[in-house]
Write an enzyme that holds these catalytic residues in place. Structure first.
Site, short mmCIF file in Angstrom:
data_model
loop_
_atom_site.label_atom_id
_atom_site.label_comp_id
_atom_site.label_asym_id
_atom_site.label_seq_id
_atom_site.Cartn_x
_atom_site.Cartn_y
_atom_site.Cartn_z
N HIS A 34 0.84 -1.21 0.00
CA HIS A 34 0.00 0.00 0.00
C HIS A 34 0.87 1.25 0.00
O HIS A 34 0.58 2.22 -0.69
CB HIS A 34 -0.88 0.06 1.26
CG HIS A 34 -1.88 -1.04 1.39
ND1 HIS A 34 -1.78 -2.04 2.32
CD2 HIS A 34 -3.03 -1.27 0.71
CE1 HIS A 34 -2.83 -2.84 2.22
NE2 HIS A 34 -3.60 -2.41 1.25
N LYS A 146 -1.70 -6.72 -8.16
CA LYS A 146 -1.93 -7.98 -7.46
C LYS A 146 -3.39 -8.41 -7.60
O LYS A 146 -3.68 -9.59 -7.81
CB LYS A 146 -1.55 -7.87 -5.99
CG LYS A 146 -1.89 -9.14 -5.26
CD LYS A 146 -1.32 -9.19 -3.90
CE LYS A 146 -1.89 -10.39 -3.20
NZ LYS A 146 -3.33 -10.24 -2.97
#
Ligand code: PAF
Length: 261
Positions: A34, A146
């Site tokens: 993140h 992802k």
């Protein structure tokens, strides 16, 4: 760094944000993957906003929603260090004033792979992403590769609904063993994390998809799919009660494999 929990006060502040705004939507429980999105947003925009909202509508399994780790204070400390300017942290009442009676669905990409194994997941995801994009009104929004199917669906939604922003795809971050960084890794034991790296190794191997699935199943995973499409090889597999997903570029000449991602 300013934290907003209601749409009205964020919108007041948004009117004063002149210059470009990069946006990173998250469900919290942040990790280096993140933060990489935040750094990318920081590099290319005048301001950076991050949302932290554990979206009930995208969990097809209630127990999974309840088990999802809420680490708001630690997340804010990380975001402050990473240079975020704004955090948007609404509750479900704020986001779903309509009680989730209005939702966004896509009928092709969303029906297969993750969509087939997690019914309702993509409608919940697209609905909240559309709401967040309308609320935050960013110049650019950053999504990790992802969740590759998620990325394709968000790109498709933004194009189909003429949303005036750029979606920036970002390569998957991995630990030294190759395991893709994910909030779910926190629920694996140390041994489990080491074993989970087999997913990446298998995806990168020369085996065909069926053989790759067999290898994972024989190694103790409960593999839902290994499939090649959209120029990627994608996989979802359970290790114990933790569901892991990953994908790699199929084209050996892709920028990620050349180390240019
Ligand atoms: O990828 C995620 O964390 C979530 O699906 C997102 C994009 C924040 C929407 O809830």
């Amino acid at each position: 760094m300013n934290i907003f929990t209601d749409i009205g006060s964020w919108r007041d502040a948004r009117r004063g944000v002149t210059g470009s705004l990069g946006f990173v939507p998250t469900m919290g429980n942040l990790h280096a993957g993140h933060l990489d999105l935040v750094y990318r947003a920081r590099k290319n925009n005048d301001f950076v906003a991050v949302s932290i909202f554990v979206n009930p509508a995208q969990f097809n399994d209630k127990a999974d929603f309840e088990k999802y780790q809420r680490t708001f204070d630690a997340d804010c400390a990380l975001l402050k260090d990473a240079g975020a300017d704004f955090v948007f942290h609404p509750d479900a009442k704020e986001i779903y004033a309509d009680d989730y009676t209005l939702r966004v669905t896509e009928t092709v990409i969303a029906e297969e792979l993750e969509g087939a194994f997690r019914p309702g997941h993509f409608a919940g995801m697209l609905t909240v992403v559309l709401k967040l994009l309308n609320i935050i009104a960013p110049t650019r929004a950053y999504f990790g590769e992802k969740d590759y199917q998620q990325l394709l669906l968000v790109q498709k939604m933004c194009a189909a609904l003429f949303l005036p922003l750029e979606i920036v795809p970002c390569p998957t971050l991995r630990d030294a063993s190759g395991l893709a960084l994910s909030s779910r890794n926190g629920r694996l034991t140390e041994g489990g994390r080491a074993h989970a790296a087999l997913i990446y190794k298998t995806l990168m191997s020369d085996m065909d998809d069926a053989a790759a699935k067999d290898v994972l199943d024989h190694a103790g995973f409960r593999t839902e799919y290994v499939t090649t499409k959209w120029g990627r090889r994608l996989c979802a597999a359970w290790l114990g009660d933790v569901r892991l997903i990953d994908n790699v570029p199929k084209d050996p000449l892709s920028p990620h494999l050349r180390g240019e991602g």
